[in-house]
Design a protein around this motif. Structure first.
Motif, short mmCIF file in Angstrom:
data_model
loop_
_atom_site.label_atom_id
_atom_site.label_comp_id
_atom_site.label_asym_id
_atom_site.label_seq_id
_atom_site.Cartn_x
_atom_site.Cartn_y
_atom_site.Cartn_z
N LEU A 105 -4.74 -12.76 6.41
CA LEU A 105 -3.82 -12.91 5.21
C LEU A 105 -2.61 -13.77 5.33
CD1 LEU A 105 -3.67 -9.23 3.84
CD2 LEU A 105 -4.86 -11.13 2.54
N LEU A 106 -2.27 -13.93 6.69
CA LEU A 106 -1.13 -14.87 6.90
C LEU A 106 -1.73 -16.43 6.84
CD1 LEU A 106 1.73 -15.60 7.92
CD2 LEU A 106 0.87 -15.16 10.24
N VAL A 107 -2.95 -16.49 7.50
CA VAL A 107 -3.57 -17.69 7.45
C VAL A 107 -3.75 -18.21 5.82
CG1 VAL A 107 -5.98 -19.09 7.90
CG2 VAL A 107 -4.90 -17.43 9.71
N THR B 162 -10.84 -23.49 -1.09
CA THR B 162 -12.29 -22.82 -1.00
C THR B 162 -12.26 -21.89 0.55
OG1 THR B 162 -13.56 -24.40 -2.08
CG2 THR B 162 -14.78 -23.32 -0.45
N ALA B 163 -11.54 -22.65 1.51
CA ALA B 163 -11.53 -22.06 2.72
C ALA B 163 -10.37 -20.88 2.74
CB ALA B 163 -11.00 -23.06 3.70
N THR B 164 -9.37 -20.81 2.07
CA THR B 164 -8.46 -20.09 1.93
C THR B 164 -9.02 -18.61 1.23
OG1 THR B 164 -6.83 -21.47 1.66
CG2 THR B 164 -6.28 -19.16 0.87
N PHE B 165 -9.78 -18.81 0.00
CA PHE B 165 -10.58 -18.06 -0.56
C PHE B 165 -11.65 -17.26 0.42
CE2 PHE B 165 -13.93 -15.98 -3.00
CZ PHE B 165 -13.11 -15.52 -4.38
N ALA B 166 -12.48 -17.90 1.07
CA ALA B 166 -13.16 -17.42 2.23
C ALA B 166 -12.55 -16.59 3.02
CB ALA B 166 -14.02 -18.51 2.89
N VAL B 167 -11.25 -16.99 3.59
CA VAL B 167 -10.61 -16.24 4.60
C VAL B 167 -10.22 -14.82 4.12
CG1 VAL B 167 -8.37 -15.94 5.84
CG2 VAL B 167 -9.84 -18.18 6.11
N ALA B 168 -9.71 -15.01 2.81
CA ALA B 168 -9.26 -13.48 2.11
C ALA B 168 -10.24 -12.85 1.80
CB ALA B 168 -8.32 -13.83 0.84
N LEU C 111 -4.99 -24.27 4.51
CA LEU C 111 -6.36 -24.71 4.34
C LEU C 111 -6.65 -25.05 2.66
CD1 LEU C 111 -7.89 -21.70 6.37
CD2 LEU C 111 -7.50 -24.04 7.08
N PRO C 112 -7.92 -25.73 2.40
CA PRO C 112 -8.20 -26.10 1.07
C PRO C 112 -8.29 -24.69 0.46
CG PRO C 112 -9.96 -26.89 2.53
CD PRO C 112 -8.73 -26.55 3.47
#
Length: 258
Positions: free
Chosen positions: A197-199, A208-214, A205-206
């Motif tokens: 969540l911190l990332v 799409t990558a932020t969505f994937a991380v969450a 990140l862009p």
């Protein structure tokens, strides 16, 4: 002896008051540095007062003679979480400095691995300390999920709400309160929630990558909770079956002649 016990109790309670004072001081520093608005101030103050009140009540019930070094670390972490909470509340009006937000959250996450080690090395592990640590962790995850949800959507709130939903469900289903076996996987997933969540909150990140991380954080959490709930359910069923078998072996009482 009674006087010593009273003195010790007051000394322990004083540490919670010091924690609340440090929380207010940190809020003042944040307010001076970034011009925090009323929402951030009120939320931060509410967090400080609630933490002091709940912790004081818990300490009174537990009758601990010493607050302990591990609890001091957790209290310091709670102070940082209060500051993060204030920044998130303030973000509804203006975005907080990302560096400051990430820095405070990162220190709070790092300290999460410190208080447990301190408790074990000093032999000061207590049920209250473990519960205090867990509640601070859960609330930080909830606050981070609120912040990330503003960028990704309300589905992220499921991450922060899942633990509280489990606690609420346990009130209606007592078998969910049964103790779980130790699990490295559970601890790993719990630790990853804050990091992921911190990332996602860092905006490094862009989209799409932020969505994937969450989404990864949510999937891992669903798997962890689902696995534990399934284990608890199977254990409950096995216990019920065992009781039923015992009852079948108990002979029925002989009828009493009239």
């Amino acid at each position: 002896m009674a006087l010593n016990n009273t003195y010790d109790a007051r000394l322990v309670q004083q540490e919670t008051a010091v924690g609340a004072g440090l929380q207010i001081l940190l809020l003042a520093l944040l307010g001076t540095a970034i011009g925090m608005g009323p929402a951030g101030w009120l939320t931060g103050l509410a967090f400080a007062i609630a933490t002091w009140a709940v912790l004081s009540r818990a300490l009174h019930r537990s009758r601990l003679r010493s607050f302990g070094p591990a609890n001091r670390v957790t209290l310091g972490r709670a102070t940082l979480v209060g500051a993060v909470t204030a920044l998130v509340a303030d973000s509804f009006e203006s975005s907080p400095p990302v560096t400051l937000f990430v820095g405070l959250t990162a220190v709070a996450l790092i300290l999460d691995g410190v208080d447990g080690k301190v408790a074990r090395r000093t032999g000061t592990s207590t049920p209250l300390g473990a519960r205090f640590d867990m509640e601070v962790d859960a609330f930080l995850i909830l606050v981070l999920s609120v912040y990330v949800s503003m960028a990704l959507g309300p589905w992220v709130l499921l991450i922060g709400a899942m633990r509280y939903a489990f606690v609420a469900a346990a009130r209606a289903l007592p078998w969910l309160n049964a103790p779980l076996p130790p699990s490295t996987a559970r601890k790993t997933v719990a630790a990853l929630q804050g990091i992921l969540l911190l990332v996602a909150a860092s905006a490094l990140l862009p989209y799409t990558a932020t969505f994937a991380v969450a989404a990864t954080a949510l999937v891992l959490l669903v798997w962890s909770f689902g696995r534990d709930i399934l284990w608890l359910w199977r254990t409950q069923r096995a216990q019920e079956a065992s009781v039923a078998r015992v009852l079948e072996l108990v002979p029925e009482p002989e009828p009493v002649a009239s």
